[in-house]
Design a protein around this motif. Structure first.
Motif, PDB file in Angstrom:
ATOM      1  N   LEU A   7      24.892 -21.584  -7.877  1.00 33.61           N
ATOM      2  CA  LEU A   7      23.521 -21.543  -7.617  1.00 33.61           C
ATOM      3  C   LEU A   7      22.768 -21.039  -6.024  1.00 33.61           C
ATOM      4  O   LEU A   7      22.001 -20.910  -5.749  1.00 33.61           O
ATOM      5  CB  LEU A   7      22.565 -23.261  -8.059  1.00 33.61           C
ATOM      6  CG  LEU A   7      22.469 -23.095  -9.845  1.00 33.61           C
ATOM      7  CD1 LEU A   7      22.685 -24.228  -9.372  1.00 33.61           C
ATOM      8  CD2 LEU A   7      21.313 -22.610 -10.518  1.00 33.61           C
ATOM      9  N   LEU A   8      24.159 -22.013  -5.023  1.00 32.27           N
ATOM     10  CA  LEU A   8      23.935 -21.965  -3.822  1.00 32.27           C
ATOM     11  C   LEU A   8      23.967 -20.065  -3.262  1.00 32.27           C
ATOM     12  O   LEU A   8      22.883 -20.602  -2.338  1.00 32.27           O
ATOM     13  CB  LEU A   8      24.909 -22.732  -3.206  1.00 32.27           C
ATOM     14  CG  LEU A   8      24.852 -24.423  -3.397  1.00 32.27           C
ATOM     15  CD1 LEU A   8      25.566 -25.130  -2.698  1.00 32.27           C
ATOM     16  CD2 LEU A   8      23.062 -24.550  -2.656  1.00 32.27           C
ATOM     17  N   LEU A  11      21.013 -18.910  -4.571  1.00 28.73           N
ATOM     18  CA  LEU A  11      19.535 -19.154  -3.555  1.00 28.73           C
ATOM     19  C   LEU A  11      20.004 -18.712  -1.711  1.00 28.73           C
ATOM     20  O   LEU A  11      18.554 -18.127  -1.378  1.00 28.73           O
ATOM     21  CB  LEU A  11      19.477 -20.537  -3.294  1.00 28.73           C
ATOM     22  CG  LEU A  11      18.570 -21.805  -2.112  1.00 28.73           C
ATOM     23  CD1 LEU A  11      16.747 -21.129  -3.170  1.00 28.73           C
ATOM     24  CD2 LEU A  11      19.012 -22.790  -1.763  1.00 28.73           C
ATOM     25  N   GLN A  15      17.089 -15.333  -0.575  1.00 28.89           N
ATOM     26  CA  GLN A  15      16.608 -14.988   1.216  1.00 28.89           C
ATOM     27  C   GLN A  15      16.003 -13.541   1.737  1.00 28.89           C
ATOM     28  O   GLN A  15      15.470 -13.499   2.209  1.00 28.89           O
ATOM     29  CB  GLN A  15      17.337 -15.689   1.657  1.00 28.89           C
ATOM     30  CG  GLN A  15      17.382 -16.941   1.014  1.00 28.89           C
ATOM     31  CD  GLN A  15      16.116 -17.843   1.212  1.00 28.89           C
ATOM     32  OE1 GLN A  15      14.768 -17.895   1.434  1.00 28.89           O
ATOM     33  NE2 GLN A  15      15.961 -18.511   0.215  1.00 28.89           N
ATOM     34  N   VAL A  66      11.190 -19.299   3.484  1.00 27.70           N
ATOM     35  CA  VAL A  66      12.969 -19.632   2.113  1.00 27.70           C
ATOM     36  C   VAL A  66      11.781 -19.919   0.671  1.00 27.70           C
ATOM     37  O   VAL A  66      10.744 -19.471   0.307  1.00 27.70           O
ATOM     38  CB  VAL A  66      12.278 -22.044   2.397  1.00 27.70           C
ATOM     39  CG1 VAL A  66      13.035 -21.716   1.677  1.00 27.70           C
ATOM     40  CG2 VAL A  66      12.843 -21.935   4.055  1.00 27.70           C
ATOM     41  N   GLN A  67      12.551 -18.968   0.351  1.00 32.17           N
ATOM     42  CA  GLN A  67      12.236 -18.337  -0.927  1.00 32.17           C
ATOM     43  C   GLN A  67      12.798 -19.574  -2.110  1.00 32.17           C
ATOM     44  O   GLN A  67      13.957 -19.823  -2.068  1.00 32.17           O
ATOM     45  CB  GLN A  67      13.116 -16.391  -1.245  1.00 32.17           C
ATOM     46  CG  GLN A  67      13.129 -15.631  -0.098  1.00 32.17           C
ATOM     47  CD  GLN A  67      11.328 -15.683   0.186  1.00 32.17           C
ATOM     48  OE1 GLN A  67      10.330 -15.523  -0.954  1.00 32.17           O
ATOM     49  NE2 GLN A  67      10.921 -15.580   1.710  1.00 32.17           N
ATOM     50  N   PRO A  68      12.140 -19.548  -2.945  1.00 30.37           N
ATOM     51  CA  PRO A  68      11.138 -18.477  -4.343  1.00 30.37           C
ATOM     52  C   PRO A  68      10.243 -19.315  -2.852  1.00 30.37           C
ATOM     53  O   PRO A  68       8.405 -19.246  -3.804  1.00 30.37           O
ATOM     54  CB  PRO A  68      10.992 -18.811  -4.686  1.00 30.37           C
ATOM     55  CG  PRO A  68      11.560 -20.367  -5.016  1.00 30.37           C
ATOM     56  CD  PRO A  68      12.976 -20.440  -3.850  1.00 30.37           C
TER      57      PRO A  68
END
Length: 151
Positions: A7-8, A11, A15, A66-68
């Motif tokens: 997940l990291l 994430l 970006q 910062v996405q999303p």
């Protein structure tokens, strides 16, 4: 643990995928203020409460990077401009412009705009009852006499 690491990584990777920004350098030639008489008090209200979502010039908060969150904001701005783009207002046919002005009056007086989800993060956009009355009355009056300035 592998799921958390995955997940990291996702994430971090997302970006790099950034939405296009909604910026313009100056007042657009078809901006509502060019076509409709906008006293300074009304212009301030429009700038603080409307233009971020309903114009070609958005002031982005830090979290737009910062996405999303940036994607969500971009979609929200596109939807807002689809309903009403104050930067392109003078390009609307007269009857449609009158309808948009009436809609502004109605939605503001009924506290439907600005959206609560927007004012939650942008307290400067929260309208006082005086501002609601001023903006609603202005939009209604302008709809009656539109176009008030020559094109």
């Amino acid at each position: 643990m592998h799921i958390l690491i995955g997940l990291l990584i996702v994430l971090f990777a997302i970006q790099a995928i950034r939405p296009e920004k909604n910026h313009s350098a100056a007042v657009q030639p078809k901006d509502i203020s060019v076509q409709v008489s906008t006293p300074p008090a009304i212009r301030r209200i429009l700038d603080e409460a409307c233009y971020d979502c309903h114009s070609n010039n958005t002031r982005y908060p830090w979290y737009a990077e910062v996405q999303p969150a940036g994607w969500i904001l971009a979609n929200h701005i596109k939807a807002g401009k689809r309903h009403l783009n104050l930067s392109e207002f003078a390009s609307l046919p007269i009857e449609q412009a009158k309808q948009k002005l009436n809609r502004i009056s109605e939605e503001v007086s009924q506290h439907e705009m600005p959206l609560a989800s927007y004012t939650w993060m942008h307290s400067e956009a929260k309208l006082s009852e005086k501002q609601v009355k001023e903006l609603s009355t202005w939009a209604h009056q302008e709809s009656l006499f539109y176009p008030s300035l020559p094109k």
